[in-house]
Design an enzyme around this catalytic site. Structure first.
Site, short mmCIF file in Angstrom:
data_model
loop_
_atom_site.label_atom_id
_atom_site.label_comp_id
_atom_site.label_asym_id
_atom_site.label_seq_id
_atom_site.Cartn_x
_atom_site.Cartn_y
_atom_site.Cartn_z
N HIS A 17 0.84 -1.21 0.00
CA HIS A 17 0.00 0.00 0.00
C HIS A 17 0.87 1.26 0.00
O HIS A 17 0.56 2.24 -0.69
CB HIS A 17 -0.90 0.02 1.25
CG HIS A 17 -1.93 -1.05 1.28
ND1 HIS A 17 -2.21 -1.79 2.40
CD2 HIS A 17 -2.78 -1.51 0.33
CE1 HIS A 17 -3.17 -2.66 2.14
NE2 HIS A 17 -3.54 -2.51 0.88
N LYS A 41 -15.69 -7.99 5.07
CA LYS A 41 -14.41 -8.56 5.45
C LYS A 41 -14.32 -8.64 6.97
O LYS A 41 -14.74 -7.71 7.66
CB LYS A 41 -13.27 -7.69 4.93
CG LYS A 41 -13.08 -7.76 3.44
CD LYS A 41 -11.80 -7.07 3.03
CE LYS A 41 -11.55 -7.25 1.54
NZ LYS A 41 -10.37 -6.52 1.10
N ARG A 94 -2.37 -6.77 -8.17
CA ARG A 94 -1.27 -7.73 -7.97
C ARG A 94 -1.39 -8.88 -8.96
O ARG A 94 -0.39 -9.35 -9.51
CB ARG A 94 -1.31 -8.29 -6.54
CG ARG A 94 -0.95 -7.28 -5.46
CD ARG A 94 -1.39 -7.74 -4.11
NE ARG A 94 -2.84 -7.94 -4.10
CZ ARG A 94 -3.58 -8.09 -3.02
NH1 ARG A 94 -3.01 -8.10 -1.84
NH2 ARG A 94 -4.88 -8.25 -3.11
N SER A 131 -3.25 -7.72 2.91
CA SER A 131 -3.59 -7.51 4.33
C SER A 131 -4.14 -8.79 4.93
O SER A 131 -3.83 -9.13 6.08
CB SER A 131 -4.62 -6.38 4.47
OG SER A 131 -4.08 -5.17 4.03
O1 PNS Z 1 -9.31 -2.89 0.37
P1 PNS Z 1 -10.70 -3.31 -0.05
O2 PNS Z 1 -11.46 -3.81 1.15
O3 PNS Z 1 -10.66 -4.30 -1.16
O4 PNS Z 1 -11.45 -2.00 -0.58
C1 PNS Z 1 -12.79 -2.08 -1.03
C2 PNS Z 1 -13.38 -0.67 -1.28
C3 PNS Z 1 -13.21 0.19 -0.04
C4 PNS Z 1 -12.64 -0.02 -2.43
C5 PNS Z 1 -14.87 -0.86 -1.64
O5 PNS Z 1 -15.47 -1.67 -0.67
C6 PNS Z 1 -15.61 0.46 -1.74
O6 PNS Z 1 -15.46 1.18 -2.70
N1 PNS Z 1 -16.39 0.79 -0.69
C7 PNS Z 1 -17.15 2.02 -0.60
C8 PNS Z 1 -18.66 1.78 -0.79
C9 PNS Z 1 -19.03 1.78 -2.24
O7 PNS Z 1 -18.89 2.76 -2.95
N2 PNS Z 1 -19.50 0.61 -2.71
C10 PNS Z 1 -19.86 0.41 -4.08
C11 PNS Z 1 -18.62 0.00 -4.86
S1 PNS Z 1 -18.93 -0.14 -6.57
#
Ligand code: PNS
Length: 163
Positions: A17, A41, A94, A131
């Site tokens: 990150h 998660k 990745r 993570s």
């Molecule tokens: O590190 P992660 O958990 O893979 O990140 C996921 C994240 C935060 C990018 C995704 O869950 C997100 O965008 N959450 C915000 C809520 C949202 O906009 N959801 C619709 C996504 S199309």
């Protein structure tokens, strides 16, 4: 001003990150690391602990002039981008699995608000670091300190000793 948003759970914020944040910051005037609670998660560190560890890392790495941390609390990422004047989202890739995970979210964010996502390929030396694997290895007693910035490593150690 060109503003990019690097969203994620960052549970914990890894060296992968950090590398992404540094590279994304070089493409923008400012980078906002949006720290999200992901209900899908199973997390370990609470939101505040994650943000504090990232802030400390940014200070140690001399990145605070262009990079800052914000909480992405419950709402849509595209609304967060609009509210913060961000033109695009940045995500690291990745593997092909990451690309499959990102594709629908990228298309949805573009559908909802015309927000594009810029992908940066993770360096091969860091591409095995996630993570979730770091959490698993650490929980089972493995040494993850060389995969994490110092502030994340100590936050993880503390979380595991107090749980
Ligand atoms: O590190 P992660 O958990 O893979 O990140 C996921 C994240 C935060 C990018 C995704 O869950 C997100 O965008 N959450 C915000 C809520 C949202 O906009 N959801 C619709 C996504 S199309």
């Amino acid at each position: 001003m060109r503003t990019l948003v690097l969203p994620g759970s960052f549970d914990p914020f890894t060296r992968g990150h950090l590398d992404l944040a540094r590279r994304a910051a070089a493409l923008a005037d400012q980078l906002i690391i949006a720290v999200s609670h992901n209900p899908n998660k199973q997390g370990l560190l609470d939101l505040e602990t994650r943000c504090t560890a990232i802030d400390r890392t940014l200070e140690q790495e001399g990145l605070t002039d262009r990079v800052r941390t914000e909480v992405l609390s419950g709402g849509l990422l595209v609304d967060f981008c609009r509210e913060h004047g961000a033109q695009a989202v940045v995500r690291g890739i990745r593997t092909q699995v990451d690309l499959s995970y990102e594709e629908p979210m990228t298309r949805m964010n573009h559908h909802l608000a015309g927000i594009d996502t810029v992908f940066l390929l993770t360096h091969s030396t860091l591409s095995h670091i996630s993570s979730s694997l770091v959490r698993e290895v650490a929980k089972l007693g493995g040494d993850v300190s060389d995969m994490l910035p110092a502030a994340s490593a100590s936050a993880l150690r503390e979380a595991l000793t107090t749980r």
